[in-house]
Design a protein around this motif. Structure first.
Motif, PDB file in Angstrom:
ATOM      1  N   PRO A  26       0.821  -1.228   0.000  1.00 42.34           N
ATOM      2  CA  PRO A  26       0.000   0.000   0.000  1.00 42.34           C
ATOM      3  C   PRO A  26       0.848   1.269   0.000  1.00 42.34           C
ATOM      4  O   PRO A  26       0.498   2.265  -0.633  1.00 42.34           O
ATOM      5  N   ALA A  29       2.090   1.808  -3.448  1.00 42.49           N
ATOM      6  CA  ALA A  29       1.014   2.324  -4.291  1.00 42.49           C
ATOM      7  C   ALA A  29       0.885   3.836  -4.117  1.00 42.49           C
ATOM      8  O   ALA A  29       0.715   4.576  -5.093  1.00 42.49           O
ATOM      9  N   TYR A  70      -7.704   1.012  -8.268  1.00 46.49           N
ATOM     10  CA  TYR A  70      -7.244   0.321  -7.058  1.00 46.49           C
ATOM     11  C   TYR A  70      -8.349  -0.592  -6.519  1.00 46.49           C
ATOM     12  O   TYR A  70      -8.096  -1.745  -6.153  1.00 46.49           O
ATOM     13  N   VAL A  71      -9.563  -0.059  -6.487  1.00 51.19           N
ATOM     14  CA  VAL A  71     -10.696  -0.840  -5.981  1.00 51.19           C
ATOM     15  C   VAL A  71     -11.091  -1.921  -6.984  1.00 51.19           C
ATOM     16  O   VAL A  71     -11.290  -3.085  -6.623  1.00 51.19           O
ATOM     17  N   ASP A  74      -8.611  -4.638  -7.048  1.00 44.98           N
ATOM     18  CA  ASP A  74      -8.354  -5.158  -5.706  1.00 44.98           C
ATOM     19  C   ASP A  74      -6.859  -5.154  -5.404  1.00 44.98           C
ATOM     20  O   ASP A  74      -6.288  -6.136  -4.912  1.00 44.98           O
ATOM     21  N   LEU A  75      -6.212  -4.027  -5.686  1.00 47.00           N
ATOM     22  CA  LEU A  75      -4.763  -3.939  -5.538  1.00 47.00           C
ATOM     23  C   LEU A  75      -4.315  -3.854  -4.090  1.00 47.00           C
ATOM     24  O   LEU A  75      -3.132  -4.017  -3.795  1.00 47.00           O
ATOM     25  N   GLY A  76      -5.232  -3.603  -3.172  1.00 53.17           N
ATOM     26  CA  GLY A  76      -4.853  -3.494  -1.772  1.00 53.17           C
ATOM     27  C   GLY A  76      -4.621  -4.837  -1.117  1.00 53.17           C
ATOM     28  O   GLY A  76      -3.978  -4.921  -0.072  1.00 53.17           O
ATOM     29  N   ALA A  77      -5.140  -5.907  -1.718  1.00 50.66           N
ATOM     30  CA  ALA A  77      -4.961  -7.235  -1.149  1.00 50.66           C
ATOM     31  C   ALA A  77      -3.929  -7.997  -1.981  1.00 50.66           C
ATOM     32  O   ALA A  77      -2.830  -7.535  -2.194  1.00 50.66           O
ATOM     33  N   VAL A 134       1.977  -1.340  -9.622  1.00 48.75           N
ATOM     34  CA  VAL A 134       1.499  -1.863  -8.336  1.00 48.75           C
ATOM     35  C   VAL A 134       1.287  -3.372  -8.429  1.00 48.75           C
ATOM     36  O   VAL A 134       1.614  -4.125  -7.494  1.00 48.75           O
ATOM     37  N   SER A 138       3.207  -6.755  -6.386  1.00 52.91           N
ATOM     38  CA  SER A 138       2.504  -7.772  -5.600  1.00 52.91           C
ATOM     39  C   SER A 138       3.073  -9.162  -5.856  1.00 52.91           C
ATOM     40  O   SER A 138       2.733 -10.108  -5.149  1.00 52.91           O
TER      41      SER A 138
END
Length: 278
Positions: A26, A29, A70-71, A74-77, A134, A138
């Motif tokens: 994160p 990002a 991002y949403v 689902d780049l936060g997970a 990003v 991952s």
């Protein structure tokens, strides 16, 4: 001038490597989103967002696009291939159109000269690159992969510079960037092929199933996309009558002048790795 340019490059490299080593996904990002914001600030006048308020609004539009991507991805997970690959495919298709526009310039300007078209162009150029960066980070070896991509871009640029300076005679895209030559282009491609051989030799045992052909294909495609990225921003600047996108980086011009090749390379590199079976 050269000393200033080298010093700035060293500072940028230190910031980049420090971010790779110290920040979680994160945080990375956000780090790259800040780079996009600076690039958007510089693109804004190229799309006729010239007032300070207009430039801020354009930056916010870009950050809004990043938030949506991002949403959606689902780049936060732990981003899944099924979510990200269609976006990367769309990005590569977009860069194919841009390559045609570069080749057809100045006639192609009829298609993208408008305020709306240049606004969308800037947002997609930087937004797609951000998603690719990003997503790459991952991966289990994401930091190393990012460094490899930057090395590909650098090898293409350095090889093109020296080959063009020594052998350059035939213009690559005279209407867009008169200094670039076909001889320089092929010198850059030769450099990245040599780099691809080194990459393949250094692949860990777990990646032994990836063939030399695949490594060369991904590396060369990434280098080609970096050239298109550079020429695309040069084309928009030429249409806008400016030499550099900004002056934030002493000796280098603007942030956008350093990001242009990366913007083209990142989606192609990320999609290429997926298709090669990484």
């Amino acid at each position: 001038m050269l000393k200033q340019r080298v010093l700035t490059a060293l500072v940028m490299a230190a910031l980049f490597l420090s971010a790779m080593a110290l920040l979680p996904l994160p945080g990375l990002a956000l780090f790259f989103a800040a780079a996009v914001a600076l690039g958007a600030w510089e693109w804004a006048p190229l799309a006729d967002w010239r007032s300070p308020v207009g430039r801020v609004l354009f930056v916010l539009l870009n950050l809004g696009l990043l938030a949506g991507l991002y949403v959606y991805c689902d780049l936060g997970a732990r981003p899944q291939r099924a979510q990200v690959q269609p976006v990367l495919g769309l990005a590569c298709l977009w860069w194919s159109f841009l390559m045609l526009w570069v080749k057809g310039y100045p006639s192609s300007a009829l298609l993208w000269r408008s305020f709306a078209a240049r606004t969308v162009m800037g947002m997609l150029v930087m937004g797609f690159a951000w998603v690719a960066a990003v997503y790459l980070l991952s991966f289990p070896r994401g930091g190393i992969l990012m460094v490899c991509m930057v090395l590909i871009v650098a090898a293409a640029d350095i090889g093109a510079y020296f080959a063009g300076k020594r052998f350059g005679k035939h213009k690559l895209a005279a209407a867009v960037s008169p200094a670039k030559t076909w001889e320089g282009f092929w010198g850059g491609m030769a450099s990245v092929v040599l780099l691809a051989l080194l990459f393949w030799y250094l692949l860990p045992p777990a990646m032994a199933h990836i063939s030399l052909t695949a490594v060369i294909a991904v590396t060369v495609a990434t280098a080609l996309a970096s050239v298109v990225g550079d020429l695309t921003v040069s084309m928009v600047k030429r249409e806008s009558g400016v030499k550099d996108s900004g002056s934030l980086l002493p000796g280098h011009g603007g942030v956008l002048d350093r990001l242009d090749s990366i913007c083209g390379a990142a989606p192609v590199f990320a999609l290429g790795l997926l298709l090669a079976g990484w």
